[in-house]
Motif scaffolding. Sequence first.
Motif, PDB file in Angstrom:
ATOM      1  N   HIS A   1      35.393  29.903  37.238  1.00  0.00           N
ATOM      2  CA  HIS A   1      35.487  28.363  36.925  1.00  0.00           C
ATOM      3  C   HIS A   1      34.289  28.358  35.859  1.00  0.00           C
ATOM      4  CE1 HIS A   1      38.498  27.265  39.276  1.00  0.00           C
ATOM      5  NE2 HIS A   1      37.895  27.507  40.657  1.00  0.00           N
ATOM      6  N   LEU A   2      33.020  28.884  36.332  1.00  0.00           N
ATOM      7  CA  LEU A   2      31.923  28.785  35.507  1.00  0.00           C
ATOM      8  C   LEU A   2      32.118  29.576  34.202  1.00  0.00           C
ATOM      9  CD1 LEU A   2      28.870  27.774  35.181  1.00  0.00           C
ATOM     10  CD2 LEU A   2      28.284  29.832  36.578  1.00  0.00           C
ATOM     11  N   GLY A   3      32.576  30.685  34.406  1.00  0.00           N
ATOM     12  CA  GLY A   3      32.598  31.519  33.030  1.00  0.00           C
ATOM     13  C   GLY A   3      33.391  30.751  32.107  1.00  0.00           C
ATOM     14  N   LEU A   4      34.788  30.093  32.388  1.00  0.00           N
ATOM     15  CA  LEU A   4      35.495  29.112  31.546  1.00  0.00           C
ATOM     16  C   LEU A   4      34.772  27.825  31.059  1.00  0.00           C
ATOM     17  CD1 LEU A   4      38.797  28.825  33.595  1.00  0.00           C
ATOM     18  CD2 LEU A   4      38.459  29.987  31.491  1.00  0.00           C
ATOM     19  N   ASN A   5      33.931  27.330  32.019  1.00  0.00           N
ATOM     20  CA  ASN A   5      33.000  26.424  31.583  1.00  0.00           C
ATOM     21  C   ASN A   5      31.981  26.800  30.149  1.00  0.00           C
ATOM     22  OD1 ASN A   5      33.918  24.669  33.334  1.00  0.00           O
ATOM     23  ND2 ASN A   5      32.114  24.659  34.644  1.00  0.00           N
ATOM     24  N   LEU A   6      31.585  27.965  30.361  1.00  0.00           N
ATOM     25  CA  LEU A   6      30.353  28.627  29.546  1.00  0.00           C
ATOM     26  C   LEU A   6      31.168  29.263  28.345  1.00  0.00           C
ATOM     27  CD1 LEU A   6      28.033  30.369  31.952  1.00  0.00           C
ATOM     28  CD2 LEU A   6      27.760  28.148  30.665  1.00  0.00           C
TER      29      LEU A   6
ATOM     30  N   ARG B   1      43.111  26.041  31.269  1.00  0.00           N
ATOM     31  CA  ARG B   1      42.003  26.226  30.258  1.00  0.00           C
ATOM     32  C   ARG B   1      41.910  27.485  29.812  1.00  0.00           C
ATOM     33  NH1 ARG B   1      36.452  24.676  32.174  1.00  0.00           N
ATOM     34  NH2 ARG B   1      36.567  25.544  33.889  1.00  0.00           N
ATOM     35  N   SER B   2      42.847  28.559  29.915  1.00  0.00           N
ATOM     36  CA  SER B   2      42.970  29.528  29.056  1.00  0.00           C
ATOM     37  C   SER B   2      44.197  29.741  28.394  1.00  0.00           C
ATOM     38  CB  SER B   2      42.610  31.002  30.076  1.00  0.00           C
ATOM     39  OG  SER B   2      43.738  30.980  30.976  1.00  0.00           O
ATOM     40  N   HIS B   3      44.187  30.585  27.180  1.00  0.00           N
ATOM     41  CA  HIS B   3      45.531  30.869  26.492  1.00  0.00           C
ATOM     42  C   HIS B   3      46.527  31.602  27.248  1.00  0.00           C
ATOM     43  CE1 HIS B   3      43.980  28.350  23.336  1.00  0.00           C
ATOM     44  NE2 HIS B   3      42.699  28.810  23.320  1.00  0.00           N
ATOM     45  N   LYS B   4      45.733  32.878  27.659  1.00  0.00           N
ATOM     46  CA  LYS B   4      46.562  33.903  28.241  1.00  0.00           C
ATOM     47  C   LYS B   4      45.603  34.658  29.287  1.00  0.00           C
ATOM     48  CE  LYS B   4      46.443  36.071  23.799  1.00  0.00           C
ATOM     49  NZ  LYS B   4      47.277  36.703  22.727  1.00  0.00           N
ATOM     50  N   PHE B   5      46.275  35.323  30.112  1.00  0.00           N
ATOM     51  CA  PHE B   5      45.391  36.371  30.927  1.00  0.00           C
ATOM     52  C   PHE B   5      46.213  37.644  31.224  1.00  0.00           C
ATOM     53  CE2 PHE B   5      46.736  32.949  33.767  1.00  0.00           C
ATOM     54  CZ  PHE B   5      47.309  33.438  34.855  1.00  0.00           C
TER      55      PHE B   5
END
Length: 101
Positions: free
Chosen positions: A58-63, A94-98
Amino acid sequence: AQFFDSAYMFGVEFFDIVIGNPPYIGEKGNKDIFMPIKNGGLKYFYQGKMDIFYFFFHLGLNLLSNNGILSFITTNYYPTANGAIKLRRDLKDRSHKFWFA
């Protein structure tokens, strides 16, 4: 960490890439470690039966900047774990693909 400030430390608000190897600590038997997190800035993402590394996602996505890359060494159980429902939703939203490798 409460003292982390990307603008002050690195001169940027967001990063193009976030790479990490977060710790794998389950909530069971470690509630004292989870208390400050679940009452802090990431409390929205808290749910029971979690692993602490979920907060790192979550924090990584926030940053991340737009179109940034998040890359973590992680376990293979969060895609099906009951305690990772909010994590999977956040990754989807919150991500395009993973990829799983």
